[in-house]
Write a protein that holds these residues in place. Structure first.
Motif, mmCIF file in Angstrom:
data_model
loop_
_atom_site.group_PDB
_atom_site.id
_atom_site.type_symbol
_atom_site.label_atom_id
_atom_site.label_comp_id
_atom_site.label_asym_id
_atom_site.label_seq_id
_atom_site.Cartn_x
_atom_site.Cartn_y
_atom_site.Cartn_z
ATOM 1 N N LEU A 1 -2.593 3.435 5.329
ATOM 2 C CA LEU A 1 -2.217 2.241 4.576
ATOM 3 C C LEU A 1 -3.262 1.138 4.742
ATOM 4 O O LEU A 1 -3.579 0.422 3.787
ATOM 5 C CB LEU A 1 -0.834 1.748 5.009
ATOM 6 C CG LEU A 1 0.341 2.690 4.734
ATOM 7 C CD1 LEU A 1 1.660 2.015 5.096
ATOM 8 C CD2 LEU A 1 0.363 3.151 3.287
ATOM 9 N N GLU B 1 -8.911 7.276 -7.086
ATOM 10 C CA GLU B 1 -7.625 7.473 -6.420
ATOM 11 C C GLU B 1 -7.034 8.814 -6.849
ATOM 12 O O GLU B 1 -7.204 9.256 -7.975
ATOM 13 C CB GLU B 1 -6.659 6.344 -6.778
ATOM 14 C CG GLU B 1 -7.079 4.983 -6.243
ATOM 15 C CD GLU B 1 -6.041 3.915 -6.542
ATOM 16 O OE1 GLU B 1 -5.021 4.242 -7.190
ATOM 17 O OE2 GLU B 1 -6.258 2.767 -6.136
ATOM 18 N N VAL C 1 -10.330 5.369 -0.288
ATOM 19 C CA VAL C 1 -9.477 6.496 -0.651
ATOM 20 C C VAL C 1 -9.605 7.531 0.460
ATOM 21 O O VAL C 1 -10.611 7.586 1.178
ATOM 22 C CB VAL C 1 -9.844 7.095 -2.018
ATOM 23 C CG1 VAL C 1 -9.464 6.156 -3.135
ATOM 24 C CG2 VAL C 1 -11.323 7.437 -2.094
ATOM 25 N N THR C 2 -8.597 8.368 0.593
ATOM 26 C CA THR C 2 -8.534 9.280 1.735
ATOM 27 C C THR C 2 -7.974 10.636 1.319
ATOM 28 O O THR C 2 -7.282 10.772 0.313
ATOM 29 C CB THR C 2 -7.627 8.712 2.849
ATOM 30 O OG1 THR C 2 -6.306 8.492 2.303
ATOM 31 C CG2 THR C 2 -8.170 7.400 3.394
ATOM 32 N N ALA D 1 0.805 -1.224 0.000
ATOM 33 C CA ALA D 1 0.000 0.000 0.000
ATOM 34 C C ALA D 1 0.835 1.270 0.000
ATOM 35 O O ALA D 1 0.295 2.361 -0.248
ATOM 36 C CB ALA D 1 -0.937 0.000 1.213
ATOM 37 N N THR E 1 -6.085 1.992 2.524
ATOM 38 C CA THR E 1 -5.753 1.677 1.138
ATOM 39 C C THR E 1 -5.923 0.193 0.864
ATOM 40 O O THR E 1 -6.492 -0.206 -0.170
ATOM 41 C CB THR E 1 -4.311 2.119 0.836
ATOM 42 O OG1 THR E 1 -4.186 3.528 1.069
ATOM 43 C CG2 THR E 1 -3.929 1.823 -0.602
ATOM 44 N N ARG F 1 0.780 2.863 -3.343
ATOM 45 C CA ARG F 1 -0.587 2.973 -3.861
ATOM 46 C C ARG F 1 -1.353 4.097 -3.177
ATOM 47 O O ARG F 1 -2.310 4.636 -3.732
ATOM 48 C CB ARG F 1 -1.348 1.659 -3.640
ATOM 49 C CG ARG F 1 -1.026 0.555 -4.635
ATOM 50 C CD ARG F 1 -1.727 -0.730 -4.242
ATOM 51 N NE ARG F 1 -3.143 -0.506 -3.917
ATOM 52 C CZ ARG F 1 -3.850 -1.330 -3.146
ATOM 53 N NH1 ARG F 1 -3.289 -2.396 -2.598
ATOM 54 N NH2 ARG F 1 -5.115 -1.066 -2.909
ATOM 55 N N ARG F 2 -0.952 4.435 -1.955
ATOM 56 C CA ARG F 2 -1.676 5.451 -1.191
ATOM 57 C C ARG F 2 -1.400 6.826 -1.768
ATOM 58 O O ARG F 2 -0.273 7.279 -1.871
ATOM 59 C CB ARG F 2 -1.234 5.419 0.274
ATOM 60 C CG ARG F 2 -1.974 6.435 1.155
ATOM 61 C CD ARG F 2 -1.071 7.039 2.221
ATOM 62 N NE ARG F 2 0.033 7.794 1.661
ATOM 63 C CZ ARG F 2 -0.042 9.042 1.211
ATOM 64 N NH1 ARG F 2 -1.196 9.692 1.224
ATOM 65 N NH2 ARG F 2 1.036 9.647 0.717
ATOM 66 N N HIS F 3 -2.457 7.513 -2.154
ATOM 67 C CA HIS F 3 -2.349 8.899 -2.610
ATOM 68 C C HIS F 3 -3.515 9.681 -2.028
ATOM 69 O O HIS F 3 -4.603 9.143 -1.824
ATOM 70 C CB HIS F 3 -2.398 8.997 -4.141
ATOM 71 C CG HIS F 3 -1.398 8.148 -4.849
ATOM 72 N ND1 HIS F 3 -0.048 8.298 -4.682
ATOM 73 C CD2 HIS F 3 -1.560 7.126 -5.731
ATOM 74 C CE1 HIS F 3 0.595 7.418 -5.422
ATOM 75 N NE2 HIS F 3 -0.316 6.684 -6.065
#
Length: 324
Positions: free
Chosen positions: A262, A308, A270-271, A118, A265, A121-123
């Motif tokens: 994470l 995302e 999504v955040t 993650a 994710t 991948r985390r955005h």
């Protein structure tokens, strides 16, 4: 049993993972130092990247460094090492925030490596989310993630969400009337070729009706190709907090924040992060739910389902990593 020393290629890879962490305005206020003699990796804060107007106590700086530290721990575990970590190891060097000693094989029960997929991948997503509810089981898992790092995650009810939104809008209005704050925001946002800050392509669309707590980094500037959209009417928010409010608490909160992000994710969420009201002491205290045991709110997290966010730039590893 002591593991073999890490070579420079591995250390560089570990630090690259660490620097994928979020930070205020993507300032990336960290430096790393690898001590070849002991094999330790040190994390240092970089006060030259502090927001002097919006973050005069460097609280947000420490949160960003804490998030990078959690990524480093995950990366070390993924490499098969146990990330033995000490916070603030030397009182004589206040900007030495942590030291990670990866000289033992990772424990079989260490779950940190599971977060590694993650990291990149985390955005942050500043786009509209759907109104789909987040299942209670997933929220429970996020609360557990925060507790694992010594923090608390509180999911407020409808009345408290509205209070938080009102405080965030109040903070935006105050920022618009604060020339120093606006200048600082403009300095860190909108660039297209820099290795830090928030580029215009990551601003997301303008809101038709301002219903979601998404900061408009355009700050009145025209952005080519930027459209507008309708955002979720009932944003799902979570408040991350700690019992106290010192440097150790900020580093704890930063690690907890990244663990929550994470985990979210991995759960398909999504955040985005919202800190406007946290940047003003006269508003920050009011974010807390008086019925909650949380002492100090450290971050407001918007979470849900939706597109995302785009990648934001990162400084080259050679700019932040020193071999000593």
């Amino acid at each position: 049993m002591t593991a073999e020393p890490l070579d420079s290629t591995v250390v560089t890879s570990l630090v690259r993972d660490a620097t994928a962490a979020p930070s205020m305005h993507n300032a990336q206020p960290w430096r790393f130092r690898y001590l070849a003699g002991s094999g330790a990796i040190r994390l240092l804060g970089d006060p030259g990247r502090a927001m002097t107007r919006s973050d005069p106590q460097q609280r947000a700086l420490h949160l960003g460094c804490g998030a990078a530290l959690f990524n480093l721990r995950v990366a070390v575990a993924h490499a098969g090492r146990e990330p033995d970590t000490v916070l603030l190891p030397d009182p004589a060097e206040p900007w030495l925030l942590a030291e990670v000693q990866p000289d033992r094989p990772v424990r079989p029960d260490d779950d940190l490596a599971a977060f590694h997929p993650a990291i990149h991948r985390r955005h942050t997503s500043r786009f509209p989310f759907t109104d789909e509810d987040v299942p209670s089981g997933i929220l429970d898992g996020l609360r557990a993630a925060a507790r694992m790092e010594g923090a608390r995650l509180h999911v407020p009810g409808a009345w408290h969400v509205q209070e938080v939104l009102d405080l965030l809008h109040d903070a935006e209005s105050r920022e618009a009337l604060d020339p120093e704050a606006r200048e600082e925001l403009l300095r860190w946002t909108g660039a297209t070729s820099s290795g830090d800050g928030i580029p215009a392509h990551a601003f997301g669309p303008r809101q038709h009706d301002v219903t979601a707590p998404v900061r408009d980094f355009a700050a009145g500037r025209a952005v080519d190709g930027r459209g507008s959209a309708t955002f979720e009417k009932r944003p799902r928010l979570a408040l991350l907090g700690t019992p106290h409010d010192g440097v150790l608490d900020w580093l704890t909160a930063g690690q907890a924040l990244e663990r929550v992000l994470l985990q979210a994710t991995l759960d398909g969420l999504v955040t985005s992060l919202t800190s406007q009201a946290l940047e003003r002491p006269e508003l920050r205290w009011a974010l807390r739910d008086p019925t909650s045991p949380m002492g100090h709110v450290q971050m407001v997290i918007r979470l849900g389902y939706g597109p995302e966010g785009p990648k934001t730039p990162r400084r080259p590893v050679e700019d932040v990593l020193e071999f000593a």
